[in-house]
Design an enzyme around this catalytic site. Structure first.
Site, PDB file in Angstrom:
ATOM      1  N   GLU A 258      16.285 -45.073  18.338  1.00 27.14           N
ATOM      2  CA  GLU A 258      16.498 -46.491  18.019  1.00 27.14           C
ATOM      3  C   GLU A 258      15.263 -47.372  18.279  1.00 27.14           C
ATOM      4  OE1 GLU A 258      20.106 -47.834  19.904  1.00 27.14           O
ATOM      5  OE2 GLU A 258      21.364 -46.638  18.544  1.00 27.14           O
TER       6      GLU A 258
ATOM      7  N   GLU B 127      24.558 -41.513  14.677  1.00 29.30           N
ATOM      8  CA  GLU B 127      25.378 -42.007  15.786  1.00 29.30           C
ATOM      9  C   GLU B 127      26.501 -42.878  15.245  1.00 29.30           C
ATOM     10  OE1 GLU B 127      23.785 -43.927  19.234  1.00 29.30           O
ATOM     11  OE2 GLU B 127      21.970 -42.687  19.282  1.00 29.30           O
TER      12      GLU B 127
END
Length: 435
Positions: free
Chosen positions: A206, A319
């Site tokens: 991320e 995710e």
């Protein structure tokens, strides 16, 4: 009658041939074969590959303690029995109490042996790995630790985002990448960069650069680091670790503008496929469950469309999940979210689209309560969610099986045509007796 009998024999032969082929394919999946890309598809051994998978960031940490390795084995065993074929995990732990990297270039061999065990066990259970190289956040060190290491060497840095800009910090990161890729596995005897158990490398979990929302900083960093990875390893796929946010908040973004762009970042040479995360329960906390599901549905469809028609690369949802800590949580609501995600992936895959699979956050084994974060799922508990996960694995396997059968039939037709052409050529060459 003879014609029907011949046809029946032919179909039976094809069926046996197809079953043999599929058994061979299954063996190859277990024993090896690098995953590649062809347009919007992952490919393995000549057939499209779909990833039904999970996250388990903790694998290396537990595996570094021999007394805890049974939990790693149990997790892989449970995953394999539920049709899960890909695990995403951390190949980093920077500083702190359980370091892989004590300091820049200084490594904990016991922790590295834990990662060796993870790779070896994944291989044993036929599970591919996505290994992430560093964290955007402070958990297990991340970019903050890298910046602090550079500060301790006299670098004047004012922000953790200097991770993406400072040459010294970038040098630390490049060295870590080189060390992991060239790691000799003490269990399998194979260097990581040569091991097909690993599906892909991930540059960062991320990545975010809030100090430069124009996106230029992240774009330059991904460009540089993708080239670095590919200069060492051309065998494996590479992805950036993005959550899927666009550069402009007006386009589907849930109020985020964090210096990344789903389109331009994934168009960088060396980035082989696009990634997506989704946490509507975190991103839309003031909205009800139905609004969150509607957002998720649009979020998925928009990115699948863009991956297929703009990026022309596979898309992996790396995710997603729903937390039990949500005040309105119920297993039924979690199942709704999983079904929505899996149905979007399945329908895209079924029609040859860019959605290549989904990895839920996160898988735990029995006896790992301290690792629970609200999103954890223990497959051996036999919940309805575990059944939905297993069903998705079977559905994606059926798609792959169909493609494999089609490829095998095409091979048979080509071989038959070649044999017929050979026979006709021989026949034309035979002269009648008496001439």
């Amino acid at each position: 009658m003879k014609k029907n009998l011949a046809l029946s024999i032919l179909l039976l032969a094809l069926l046996i041939q197809n079953n043999t082929f599929l058994e061979t394919e299954a063996a190859r999946v277990t024993n090896g074969g690098f995953i590649t890309t062809n347009g919007v598809h992952f490919m393995l051994n000549g057939s499209p590959y779909y990833a039904n998978g999970f996250n388990a960031y903790w694998l290396m940490i537990l595996a570094s303690d021999p007394s805890q390795r049974s939990k790693v084995t149990a997790a892989f065993q449970d995953a394999s029995s539920h049709g899960l074929s890909v695990a995403r995990t951390w190949a980093f732990s920077d500083g702190g109490v359980t370091p892989l990297q004590y300091s820049p270039g200084s490594y904990n061999e016991q922790m590295f042996k834990g990662l060796d065990f993870v790779v070896a066990e994944a291989r044993r259970f036929g599970i591919k790995l996505i290994l992430s190289m560093v964290n955007n956040y402070e958990n297990l060190g991340g970019k903050k630790q890298y910046v602090n290491w550079a500060r301790s060497q006299g670098q004047y840095l004012t922000s953790d985002d200097d991770f993406f800009r400072n040459p010294v910090v970038k040098g630390f990161y490049k060295n870590h990448v080189k060390t992991v890729l060239n790691r000799y596995n003490t269990i399998t005897g194979v260097e990581y960069k040569n091991d097909p158990t690993i599906m892909a490398w991930e540059l960062m979990n991320e990545p975010r650069c809030t100090s430069d929302t124009s996106g230029r900083t992240i774009q330059a960093w991904i460009t540089e680091m993708a080239a670095h990875v590919k200069s060492i390893d051309r065998n494996h796929l590479l992805e950036a670790g993005l959550e899927g946010f666009y550069s402009k908040t007006g386009r589907q973004n849930p109020g985020f503008n964090i210096g990344t762009d789903f389109i331009s970042n994934n168009q960088i040479p060396g980035i082989d496929f696009a990634t997506l995360h989704s946490y509507p329960d975190q991103w839309l906390t003031s909205n009800d469950d139905q609004t969150q599901l509607n957002f998720l549905n649009n979020w998925l469809r928009t990115h699948i469309y863009d991956a297929q028609y703009i990026l022309k690369k596979p898309l992996l949802l790396t995710e997603f999940g729903k937390s039990v800590k949500d005040p309105n949580f119920s297993t039924y609501k979690r199942d709704q979210l999983f079904n929505l995600v899996y149905n979007n992936i399945y329908l895209s895959a079924k029609h040859g689209g860019a959605a290549a699979g989904g990895l839920f956050w996160q898988l735990l084994a029995e006896g790992m309560d301290s690792f629970g974060d609200g999103y954890d799922i223990i497959l051996s508990q036999g919940t309805s969610t575990a059944n939905i996960i297993g069903q998705q694995g079977r559905r994606l396997y059926q798609i792959r099986k169909i493609f494999a059968r089609m490829r095998n039939v095409q091979r048979w037709k080509r071989a038959r045509a070649a044999r017929r052409a050979q026979w006709l050529s021989w026949k034309r060459g035979v002269k009648p007796i008496g001439n």
